[in-house]
Design a protein around this motif. Sequence first.
Motif, PDB file in Angstrom:
ATOM      1  N   ARG A 250      72.209   1.975  39.511  1.00 41.57           N
ATOM      2  CA  ARG A 250      72.597   2.432  40.840  1.00 41.57           C
ATOM      3  C   ARG A 250      71.897   3.725  41.241  1.00 41.57           C
ATOM      4  NH1 ARG A 250      77.030  -0.128  38.709  1.00 41.57           N
ATOM      5  NH2 ARG A 250      78.108  -1.595  40.104  1.00 41.57           N
TER       6      ARG A 250
ATOM      7  N   LEU B  61      68.814   6.151  42.549  1.00 42.51           N
ATOM      8  CA  LEU B  61      67.874   6.016  43.662  1.00 42.51           C
ATOM      9  C   LEU B  61      66.489   6.439  43.196  1.00 42.51           C
ATOM     10  CD1 LEU B  61      67.621   5.438  46.745  1.00 42.51           C
ATOM     11  CD2 LEU B  61      67.903   7.892  47.104  1.00 42.51           C
TER      12      LEU B  61
ATOM     13  N   ARG C  16      67.794  -5.193  59.201  1.00 43.48           N
ATOM     14  CA  ARG C  16      67.885  -6.049  58.017  1.00 43.48           C
ATOM     15  C   ARG C  16      66.792  -7.092  58.082  1.00 43.48           C
ATOM     16  NH1 ARG C  16      69.601 -10.786  55.878  1.00 43.48           N
ATOM     17  NH2 ARG C  16      70.648 -10.674  53.842  1.00 43.48           N
TER      18      ARG C  16
ATOM     19  N   VAL D 119      66.755  -7.476  52.546  1.00 47.57           N
ATOM     20  CA  VAL D 119      66.714  -6.031  52.358  1.00 47.57           C
ATOM     21  C   VAL D 119      67.221  -5.358  53.625  1.00 47.57           C
ATOM     22  CG1 VAL D 119      65.213  -4.029  52.005  1.00 47.57           C
ATOM     23  CG2 VAL D 119      64.807  -6.116  50.713  1.00 47.57           C
TER      24      VAL D 119
ATOM     25  N   THR E 122      64.872   4.394  53.658  1.00 46.60           N
ATOM     26  CA  THR E 122      65.734   4.110  52.525  1.00 46.60           C
ATOM     27  C   THR E 122      66.073   2.628  52.532  1.00 46.60           C
ATOM     28  OG1 THR E 122      66.700   6.325  52.707  1.00 46.60           O
ATOM     29  CG2 THR E 122      67.845   4.746  51.312  1.00 46.60           C
TER      30      THR E 122
ATOM     31  N   TYR F  81      67.846  -0.920  50.668  1.00 45.58           N
ATOM     32  CA  TYR F  81      68.917  -1.443  49.814  1.00 45.58           C
ATOM     33  C   TYR F  81      68.732  -2.952  49.660  1.00 45.58           C
ATOM     34  CZ  TYR F  81      71.056   3.008  51.085  1.00 45.58           C
ATOM     35  OH  TYR F  81      71.298   4.348  51.298  1.00 45.58           O
ATOM     36  N   ASP F  82      68.908  -3.428  48.440  1.00 45.80           N
ATOM     37  CA  ASP F  82      68.818  -4.854  48.153  1.00 45.80           C
ATOM     38  C   ASP F  82      70.128  -5.513  48.572  1.00 45.80           C
ATOM     39  OD1 ASP F  82      69.082  -7.353  46.693  1.00 45.80           O
ATOM     40  OD2 ASP F  82      67.296  -6.723  45.590  1.00 45.80           O
ATOM     41  N   ASP F  83      70.071  -6.462  49.523  1.00 42.65           N
ATOM     42  CA  ASP F  83      71.281  -7.051  50.069  1.00 42.65           C
ATOM     43  C   ASP F  83      71.753  -8.266  49.287  1.00 42.65           C
ATOM     44  OD1 ASP F  83      73.326  -6.855  51.959  1.00 42.65           O
ATOM     45  OD2 ASP F  83      72.417  -8.383  53.247  1.00 42.65           O
TER      46      ASP F  83
ATOM     47  N   GLY G 299      73.148  -5.581  46.031  1.00 44.23           N
ATOM     48  CA  GLY G 299      73.901  -4.437  46.511  1.00 44.23           C
ATOM     49  C   GLY G 299      73.408  -3.110  45.984  1.00 44.23           C
ATOM     50  N   LEU G 300      72.261  -3.114  45.305  1.00 47.81           N
ATOM     51  CA  LEU G 300      71.728  -1.895  44.697  1.00 47.81           C
ATOM     52  C   LEU G 300      70.694  -1.226  45.596  1.00 47.81           C
ATOM     53  CD1 LEU G 300      71.213  -3.211  41.059  1.00 47.81           C
ATOM     54  CD2 LEU G 300      73.058  -1.731  41.885  1.00 47.81           C
ATOM     55  N   PRO G 301      70.552   0.100  45.461  1.00 43.95           N
ATOM     56  CA  PRO G 301      69.480   0.779  46.199  1.00 43.95           C
ATOM     57  C   PRO G 301      68.127   0.395  45.632  1.00 43.95           C
ATOM     58  CG  PRO G 301      70.525   2.301  44.675  1.00 43.95           C
ATOM     59  CD  PRO G 301      71.331   1.033  44.629  1.00 43.95           C
TER      60      PRO G 301
ATOM     61  N   HIS H 272      59.210  -2.351  51.590  1.00 46.63           N
ATOM     62  CA  HIS H 272      59.663  -3.092  50.414  1.00 46.63           C
ATOM     63  C   HIS H 272      58.492  -3.566  49.569  1.00 46.63           C
ATOM     64  CE1 HIS H 272      61.368  -6.698  48.301  1.00 46.63           C
ATOM     65  NE2 HIS H 272      62.305  -5.823  48.045  1.00 46.63           N
TER      66      HIS H 272
END
Length: 344
Positions: free
Chosen positions: A18, A20, A77, A83, A108, A110-112, A115-117, A325
């Motif tokens: 988790r 960054l 998104r 992402v 910034t 986040y992996d959707d 759920g991780l940055p 990304h």
Amino acid sequence: MTAHGTNGASDPRASDDRSLRVLATGDLADLDISPADVIDVVEQAYRTLADGRSDNPRKLTVRAGDGHSVAYAMLARDGARDVVGVKTSYKHGLGEDRDRQHYYTTLTLYDDVTGLPVAMMDCGRIGALRTPAASALLARELAAPEARTALVIGTGTQGRLALPFLLTALPRLDRLMLYGTRPDGVRAVREQLRTYFPGRDAEVVEDLTGLDAAASDADLVVATAGPHTPAAVAADRLRPGALTVLVGHGLAPSTLHRADRVVATSAAQMRVTGTDMADAGGRLRAADAEFPEVLAGRAAGRTGAGQRIFAYNSGLVVTDIALGHRLAQLALAQGLGTRVPLWR
């Protein structure tokens, strides 16, 4: 960061990490990615948005009352990569010369799925690549079939890669012209062009009289100059069938208002950031079509060879997210960046 998405790579991170990863300017500077690859990533982001699989709300804007600064916040998104991203941009000293301004932009991700940055990144290189890629796609889709001559106005960040990306998308271009007021910028543009296309060079337009003549010869004009440029190519200088692409400055409002057709990457963003192109009565002409819909074949771009088309390239944060990304994948696979346990 997971391996899903069309450009997925093996995941260099632990599945429960988790923390960054911060990717600074230097981490991203030397990543190897070609103009063709960037164009592919940006095109996919546009097409996914047009298909309704991505979300790209309008940007939020805050300006200082006296006009000395402006800030933007953009959320989107990318449905192709699953992402979510947030981009912020802040510029201070708008009335100053470029070297006296302060400008910061970050992204910034986040992996959707997990759920991780993914990472927090300097967005400078992302914008420097994404914008000319978008202009190149606009040129590929909207330039007249016989287009052979291109003129780029401006030699700053957005101008320096404009010609290599245009040539990647439109290899038939056989005459390239360049107008800029800074000799170091002109040299940098020509060096970048030779790096990607050895043996190719651009004719340098020396003054505003020469700029008017060059604009009259050009099938394609891409205006990337800063707000202090003396360039303001007017509609009556454009030849039948010409395509003008506005990224920054360098075109007069008449090129918008007298165009046969207007295409915007985002009509909503054009209404927010394109107010300097309003006519004498303060009216800003509306777009006839949005570019993602043109790419998807659901809206018309050019409908006649002789049409003068105006294209507004304001950028969409969903394209920053897709390209950011991809760059993050390349950087993290090489172990670049600084791990920050921000949420401990």
